[in-house]
Design an enzyme around this catalytic site. Structure first.
Site, PDB file in Angstrom:
ATOM      1  CB  CYS A  60      -0.999  -0.004   1.154  1.00  0.00           C
ATOM      2  SG  CYS A  60      -0.380  -0.591   2.723  1.00  0.00           S
ATOM      3  CG  HIS A 195      -0.565   4.718   6.010  1.00  0.00           C
ATOM      4  ND1 HIS A 195      -0.605   4.576   4.634  1.00  0.00           N
ATOM      5  CD2 HIS A 195      -0.787   3.477   6.527  1.00  0.00           C
ATOM      6  CE1 HIS A 195      -0.845   3.299   4.341  1.00  0.00           C
ATOM      7  NE2 HIS A 195      -0.954   2.614   5.465  1.00  0.00           N
ATOM      8  CG  HIS A 235      -5.992   1.283   2.551  1.00  0.00           C
ATOM      9  ND1 HIS A 235      -5.133   1.658   1.535  1.00  0.00           N
ATOM     10  CD2 HIS A 235      -5.199   0.745   3.526  1.00  0.00           C
ATOM     11  CE1 HIS A 235      -3.889   1.349   1.887  1.00  0.00           C
ATOM     12  NE2 HIS A 235      -3.914   0.811   3.092  1.00  0.00           N
TER      13      HIS A 235
END
Length: 322
Positions: A60, A195, A235
């Site tokens: 990610c 994040h 996400h």
């Protein structure tokens, strides 16, 4: 071009379960059109790009790592213009998920830094940014959204609870390196696009690592806003980092701080009152005091790959004529 993608859900869920489709094309063509390895080179072929074409795989953190590499490639004169980004699009498109303690939210909301944070939610998206050396962009009359001042990549190694756990030292180090390369004082950074996955372990570690870096040079409290685009769009896995960067660049251009959603009261494991940070919960003017507006953008991947970029508002360029 520097880009990366999530695992091909189309290959897994559509092609591999349909023998007629598999028999309709050669195995090589099926691989070229679905395998991660060919993403950047196929794009370079379609667009006739002749510089480096590198597919980046960093979970990610993929698209922010790709942006860091593109940034370095420009500074090293490996290219004069770079495309950087990532893509993560699920197939079939309308699917849910099974909640998983500590990873996926139980109520379908990403509540970054909140006391009720219980994990993230998945999203779909693709994001690409165009990068050029600042002097070239000004000379060419390009529309400049923001300027990358410094970028860094590292890895946590094994000094943490487990492979999938975040590491406070690794995150702190990558932020500190990016700030040092950008030659900026943390006190001049007034926004962090975190994040921010809203996991019980990840959020406190992220704030602790940022506080560690900022406290090395300032004792100011609650002057730096923090937010996470994951509260808006989920996400995006391989595309998560570039989504964060695009949000931050647009915030700099508009001189405004958008709200981070679903925040009511802070995670009890995070002491915001004694930190340099506060969660920005409403649209507000991004005020500049003694210099240009600056921000940090983070992407931290499962497995320990960390990336951080320092961005600054675009310079005011006088028009060349009427």
């Amino acid at each position: 071009i520097y880009s990366g993608m999530s695992m091909s859900q189309y290959l897994l869920n559509n092609l591999m379960t349909n023998q007629d489709l598999l028999d309709s094309e050669s195995p090589l063509q099926l691989r070229i059109l679905n395998d991660k390895d060919f993403l950047s080179s196929l794009t370079a072929y379609k667009l006739n790009l002749t510089g480096p074409s590198i597919t980046v795989q960093a979970a990610c953190a993929t698209s922010l790592v790709a942006t860091c590499l593109a940034f370095q490639s420009l500074l090293n004169y490996q290219c004069d213009m770079a495309l950087a980004g990532g893509v993560s699009i699920g197939s079939p498109s309308k699917t849910g998920y099974f909640p998983q303690e500590g990873v996926f939210s139980f109520d379908g909301h990403c509540r970054a830094f909140d006391a009720s944070a219980a994990g993230t939610v998945s999203g779909n998206g693709v994001g690409v940014v165009v990068l050029k050396r600042i002097e070239d962009a000004i000379s060419d009359g390009d529309r400049i959204y923001a300027v990358i001042k410094g970028a860094a990549i590292n890895n946590d190694g094994s000094l943490k609870v487990g492979y999938t756990a975040p590491g406070i030292d690794g995150q702190a180090e990558v932020v500190a390196i990016a700030q040092a390369l950008a030659q900026v004082n943390p006190e001049t950074i007034t926004y962090i696009e975190a994040h921010g996955t809203a996991t019980p372990l990840g959020d406190p570690i992220e704030i602790a690592s940022l506080t560690q870096v900022f406290r090395a040079s300032t004792e100011k409290k609650r002057y730096c806003a923090i937010g996470s685009v994951k509260t808006n769009i989920g996400h995006l896995d391989a595309a998560a980092g570039v989504a964060s960067l695009i949000k931050t660049a647009l915030s700099l251009e508009n001189k405004a701080l958008p709200p981070s959603l679903h925040f009511k009261q802070p995670n009890p494991e995070i002491d915001f009152d004694q930190s340099p940070f506060y969660v920005n919960t409403r649209l507000s003017e991004w005020k500049a005091e003694d210099g240009p507006r600056r921000a940090g953008v983070s992407a931290f991947a499962v497995g320990g790959i960390n990336a951080h970029i320092i961005v600054e508002e675009a310079p005011q360029v006088e028009p060349s004529g009427p």
